[in-house]
Every structure is written in structure tokens, then in C-alpha cells.
Scaffold this motif. Structure first.
Motif, PDB file in Angstrom:
ATOM      1  N   ARG A 273      -9.490  -3.554   2.079  1.00 47.86           N
ATOM      2  CA  ARG A 273      -8.124  -3.702   2.572  1.00 47.86           C
ATOM      3  C   ARG A 273      -7.172  -3.008   1.618  1.00 47.86           C
ATOM      4  NH1 ARG A 273      -4.713  -9.342   3.627  1.00 47.86           N
ATOM      5  NH2 ARG A 273      -2.693  -8.319   4.010  1.00 47.86           N
ATOM      6  N   VAL A 274      -6.267  -2.213   2.177  1.00 49.31           N
ATOM      7  CA  VAL A 274      -5.291  -1.466   1.378  1.00 49.31           C
ATOM      8  C   VAL A 274      -4.017  -2.301   1.258  1.00 49.31           C
ATOM      9  CG1 VAL A 274      -3.971   0.673   1.170  1.00 49.31           C
ATOM     10  CG2 VAL A 274      -6.264   0.709   2.186  1.00 49.31           C
ATOM     11  N   PHE A 275      -3.518  -2.422   0.038  1.00 45.47           N
ATOM     12  CA  PHE A 275      -2.289  -3.177  -0.220  1.00 45.47           C
ATOM     13  C   PHE A 275      -1.215  -2.222  -0.716  1.00 45.47           C
ATOM     14  CE2 PHE A 275      -5.647  -6.318  -0.737  1.00 45.47           C
ATOM     15  CZ  PHE A 275      -5.154  -7.409  -0.045  1.00 45.47           C
ATOM     16  N   THR A 276      -0.008  -2.404  -0.196  1.00 44.81           N
ATOM     17  CA  THR A 276       1.110  -1.660  -0.752  1.00 44.81           C
ATOM     18  C   THR A 276       1.515  -2.305  -2.072  1.00 44.81           C
ATOM     19  OG1 THR A 276       2.797  -3.003   0.343  1.00 44.81           O
ATOM     20  CG2 THR A 276       1.894  -1.134   1.582  1.00 44.81           C
ATOM     21  N   ARG A 277       2.362  -1.619  -2.815  1.00 42.12           N
ATOM     22  CA  ARG A 277       2.819  -2.168  -4.095  1.00 42.12           C
ATOM     23  C   ARG A 277       3.653  -3.431  -3.887  1.00 42.12           C
ATOM     24  NH1 ARG A 277       2.405   3.252  -4.411  1.00 42.12           N
ATOM     25  NH2 ARG A 277       1.460   4.157  -6.307  1.00 42.12           N
ATOM     26  N   LEU A 278       4.463  -3.434  -2.841  1.00 41.01           N
ATOM     27  CA  LEU A 278       5.268  -4.626  -2.554  1.00 41.01           C
ATOM     28  C   LEU A 278       4.389  -5.809  -2.182  1.00 41.01           C
ATOM     29  CD1 LEU A 278       8.304  -3.145  -0.561  1.00 41.01           C
ATOM     30  CD2 LEU A 278       8.277  -4.058  -2.910  1.00 41.01           C
TER      31      LEU A 278
ATOM     32  N   THR B  85      -9.214   1.960  -6.142  1.00 39.80           N
ATOM     33  CA  THR B  85      -8.990   3.260  -5.520  1.00 39.80           C
ATOM     34  C   THR B  85      -7.522   3.389  -5.129  1.00 39.80           C
ATOM     35  OG1 THR B  85     -11.242   3.406  -4.659  1.00 39.80           O
ATOM     36  CG2 THR B  85      -9.572   4.756  -3.569  1.00 39.80           C
ATOM     37  N   THR B  86      -6.938   4.524  -5.476  1.00 36.29           N
ATOM     38  CA  THR B  86      -5.553   4.799  -5.091  1.00 36.29           C
ATOM     39  C   THR B  86      -5.523   5.435  -3.711  1.00 36.29           C
ATOM     40  OG1 THR B  86      -4.915   5.156  -7.402  1.00 36.29           O
ATOM     41  CG2 THR B  86      -3.433   6.019  -5.713  1.00 36.29           C
ATOM     42  N   VAL B  87      -4.792   4.830  -2.806  1.00 35.24           N
ATOM     43  CA  VAL B  87      -4.572   5.401  -1.471  1.00 35.24           C
ATOM     44  C   VAL B  87      -3.182   6.025  -1.516  1.00 35.24           C
ATOM     45  CG1 VAL B  87      -4.471   4.966   1.009  1.00 35.24           C
ATOM     46  CG2 VAL B  87      -6.012   3.608  -0.445  1.00 35.24           C
ATOM     47  N   TYR B  88      -3.142   7.336  -1.672  1.00 40.05           N
ATOM     48  CA  TYR B  88      -1.874   8.016  -1.913  1.00 40.05           C
ATOM     49  C   TYR B  88      -0.911   7.829  -0.744  1.00 40.05           C
ATOM     50  CZ  TYR B  88      -4.190  10.173  -5.855  1.00 40.05           C
ATOM     51  OH  TYR B  88      -4.848  10.375  -7.032  1.00 40.05           O
ATOM     52  N   GLY B  89       0.324   7.491  -1.095  1.00 37.91           N
ATOM     53  CA  GLY B  89       1.348   7.255  -0.097  1.00 37.91           C
ATOM     54  C   GLY B  89       1.349   5.846   0.449  1.00 37.91           C
ATOM     55  N   VAL B  90       0.345   5.033   0.056  1.00 38.79           N
ATOM     56  CA  VAL B  90       0.267   3.662   0.578  1.00 38.79           C
ATOM     57  C   VAL B  90       0.220   2.662  -0.574  1.00 38.79           C
ATOM     58  CG1 VAL B  90      -0.972   2.060   2.095  1.00 38.79           C
ATOM     59  CG2 VAL B  90      -0.953   4.521   2.612  1.00 38.79           C
ATOM     60  N   GLY B  91      -0.898   2.641  -1.305  1.00 42.12           N
ATOM     61  CA  GLY B  91      -1.041   1.663  -2.384  1.00 42.12           C
ATOM     62  C   GLY B  91      -2.423   1.702  -2.995  1.00 42.12           C
ATOM     63  N   TYR B  92      -3.064   0.511  -3.125  1.00 39.99           N
ATOM     64  CA  TYR B  92      -4.351   0.392  -3.806  1.00 39.99           C
ATOM     65  C   TYR B  92      -5.297  -0.474  -2.996  1.00 39.99           C
ATOM     66  CZ  TYR B  92      -1.713   2.045  -7.870  1.00 39.99           C
ATOM     67  OH  TYR B  92      -0.926   2.773  -8.728  1.00 39.99           O
ATOM     68  N   ARG B  93      -6.589  -0.273  -3.263  1.00 39.06           N
ATOM     69  CA  ARG B  93      -7.625  -1.138  -2.695  1.00 39.06           C
ATOM     70  C   ARG B  93      -8.827  -1.134  -3.626  1.00 39.06           C
ATOM     71  NH1 ARG B  93     -11.930   1.432  -0.138  1.00 39.06           N
ATOM     72  NH2 ARG B  93     -11.700   3.669   0.199  1.00 39.06           N
ATOM     73  N   LEU B  94      -9.765  -2.052  -3.380  1.00 39.02           N
ATOM     74  CA  LEU B  94     -10.988  -2.108  -4.169  1.00 39.02           C
ATOM     75  C   LEU B  94     -11.868  -0.904  -3.825  1.00 39.02           C
ATOM     76  CD1 LEU B  94     -12.584  -3.973  -6.180  1.00 39.02           C
ATOM     77  CD2 LEU B  94     -13.805  -4.826  -4.166  1.00 39.02           C
ATOM     78  N   ALA B  95     -12.455  -0.284  -4.838  1.00 36.50           N
ATOM     79  CA  ALA B  95     -13.312   0.876  -4.607  1.00 36.50           C
ATOM     80  C   ALA B  95     -14.548   0.481  -3.805  1.00 36.50           C
ATOM     81  CB  ALA B  95     -13.724   1.502  -5.947  1.00 36.50           C
ATOM     82  N   ASP B  96     -15.017   1.409  -2.967  1.00 37.69           N
ATOM     83  CA  ASP B  96     -16.168   1.129  -2.109  1.00 37.69           C
ATOM     84  C   ASP B  96     -17.435   0.862  -2.917  1.00 37.69           C
ATOM     85  OD1 ASP B  96     -14.672   1.373   0.205  1.00 37.69           O
ATOM     86  OD2 ASP B  96     -15.062   3.529   0.386  1.00 37.69           O
TER      87      ASP B  96
END
Length: 202
Positions: free
Chosen positions: A140-145, A181-192
Motif C-alpha cells: 500500500r502506497v502512503f502519501t506524506r500527509l 520504496t519511494t513512489v515518485y509523486g505520491v509517497g512511500y511503501r514497503l519494498a516488495d
């Protein structure tokens, strides 16, 4: 004189008389003489003599002259070829090199500690909460907010605070451990390929 291919070695055996004098040209010395023997091995590519350096050409001419006078004998030997790996049996694929082992992380939720291959990591409270939140929601990708609200408990802090803590968390875990893992333009998530386990009772 026959010309050997470039991959051959020539061993020139010359004999020096023990007393002044030299046997007639073309006559070789008996094998049982007590004269000292000098063995010289030359490795000169003979396929194209025009490409030889002047020094190599003079050495080759001198050796030929000694052969014509009978002052030397020539023996040839093939240069050992590089050993190639043995062929694989039919139907057997070559073995693949072993991939490096990724260190594993073990989270002890009750004691709020993290172990890397059995060794404790000195994480701060927020670094531990950030790691636990990401591991609890894989893929799951989380934004910084969203991370500010879930981990820090408020959203009015600067979003760059998340970047700083992610960078520190990566540094403490180790660059050889895929974790966040950095999802550019979105935020972060756990690496696969992160190897993380959670022990809720520990």
C-alpha cells in the motif's frame, strides 16, 4: 628451416666446447660430451616475420645461423592451451550463481524493538512507528500527509519531516536491505522484496 605457427614455442639448445675448437659445420656434438649445455627458449610469432622487431629478427637470424653450422639443435613444443571447463552432461543446465542473501528484520511489537539478523537496531520511537506502519500495510502506497497523520498523529508538520525519517530509517537498517520504496509523486511503501516479520507477542 621450417616456420612454426605463432602458437608454438621453440627451444634452442646450444653447446659450448670445453676447449678451443669447434667441430666441422653440420656435425653435431656427441650426446655424451661433457661440454656445458645452454638451453634457450624463444617465444617469437613466426607467422609474419615482417612484423618482428629488429631485435627479434636479429635473434632469429642468429639462431638459424647456429642451426646451419650444427652448433644447435631445435626442438618444438606446443604451448599449453587454456583449460576449458568440462562440458555439461546432456540435458543439464549450467548452475546459476547464488544470489546474495538479504538480511532479515524481525519486529518485536510488545518490546518495541527491531532485530536485523538477530542484532538489535537503535531506532527512535518515530522510526519504529514508521517502520511498523509500513510493514503492517504491505503493497500500500502512503502519501506524506497520510504518514504524518498515522505515525505522528497530526498533519500540520512539514511533509519533509517524513523524508528525513525515511532517510534515517534506511541508514540504520542498512543500504543492503530493501525496505522502503519511494513512489515518485505520491509517497512511500514497503519494498516488495523486504524480509520483515512481526512478532506481536514479543
Amino acid at each position: 628451416m621450417s616456420v612454426s605457427p605463432a602458437s608454438s614455442r621453440a627451444g634452442w639448445h646450444t653447446s659450448q666446447p670445453a676447449v678451443p675448437g669447434r667441430p666441422p659445420g653440420g656435425q653435431r656434438r656427441p650426446a655424451n660430451t661433457a661440454a656445458p649445455v645452454l638451453t634457450v627458449t624463444l617465444n617469437i610469432p613466426l607467422a609474419c616475420e615482417e612484423s618482428l622487431t629488429p631485435a627479434a629478427r636479429r635473434l632469429l637470424d642468429a639462431a638459424r645461423e647456429m642451426l646451419e653450422r650444427g652448433d644447435a639443435v631445435i626442438s618444438t613444443g606446443t604451448v599449453p592451451a587454456e583449460r576449458r571447463p568440462d562440458p555439461l552432461p546432456a540435458g543439464r543446465a549450467p548452475a546459476r550463481p547464488l544470489a546474495p542473501t538479504i538480511p532479515a528484520l524481525h519486529i518485536l511489537a510488545s518490546s518495541r524493538s527491531v532485530l536485523r539478523d538477530g542484532e538489535p537496531l537503535p531506532l527512535t520511537r518515530l522510526e519504529f512507528d514508521l517502520l511498523l506502519h509500513l510493514v503492517a500495510h504491505p503493497r500500500r502506497v502512503f502519501t506524506r500527509l497520510q504518514l504524518l497523520n498515522a505515525v505522528w498523529g497530526y498533519e500540520h508538520a512539514g511533509v519533509r519531516t517524513v523524508d528525513v525519517h525515511v532517510r534515517r530509517l534506511r541508514g540504520k537498517v542498512g543500504v543492503d536491505v530493501p525496505l522502503v520504496t519511494t513512489v515518485y509523486g505520491v509517497g512511500y511503501r514497503l519494498a516488495d522484496d523486504a524480509r520483515v516479520t512481526i512478532d506481536r507477542t514479543g
